[in-house]
Design a protein around this motif. Structure first.
Motif, PDB file in Angstrom:
ATOM      1  N   ALA A  43       0.844  -1.197   0.000  1.00 30.15           N
ATOM      2  CA  ALA A  43       0.000   0.000   0.000  1.00 30.15           C
ATOM      3  C   ALA A  43       0.879   1.247   0.000  1.00 30.15           C
ATOM      4  N   ASP A  47      -5.717   5.626   1.458  1.00 33.03           N
ATOM      5  CA  ASP A  47      -6.977   5.291   0.782  1.00 33.03           C
ATOM      6  C   ASP A  47      -6.903   3.935   0.085  1.00 33.03           C
ATOM      7  N   GLN A  48      -5.722   3.339   0.009  1.00 32.43           N
ATOM      8  CA  GLN A  48      -5.568   1.996  -0.536  1.00 32.43           C
ATOM      9  C   GLN A  48      -5.712   0.917   0.535  1.00 32.43           C
TER      10      GLN A  48
END
Length: 101
Positions: A43, A47-48
């Motif tokens: 990541a 937001d991932q």
């Protein structure tokens, strides 16, 4: 230090400044361990990060033979991190943890 840890550090520092110092310091360290884990699996932004990352982290902790109560403490730290960063929804609970009702 990766990007996720750099973004989480000031938020967690502000959180740790108030309240029970020992407990909040421990929660901060657990949340930072989660952030480092999420970075290690690929990541690049908060937001991932999603529920799959959290479940994968729980499995990682179980593989290290940590007790359910310890993993529950990590769950609480992840909840704090989730809330402080303003991420959508809430992280999934660890199902092996003891629950108070």
């Amino acid at each position: 230090m990766g990007r996720l840890v750099r973004e989480a550090l000031p938020v967690l520092h502000d959180y740790a400044r108030k309240g029970g110092k020992g407990n909040r310091k421990d929660q901060m360290q657990r949340a930072l361990r989660f952030a480092r884990f999420v970075e290690s699996v690929g990541a690049r932004a908060w937001d991932q990060v999603g529920k799959r990352h959290v479940v994968r982290f729980y499995r990682h902790l179980e593989a290290q033979d940590l007790s359910p109560s310890t993993i529950y403490r990590y769950e609480l730290a992840i909840r704090v991190l989730w809330q402080q960063l303003g991420l959508k929804g809430s992280p999934p609970p660890f199902h092996g943890a003891p629950r108070k009702r």
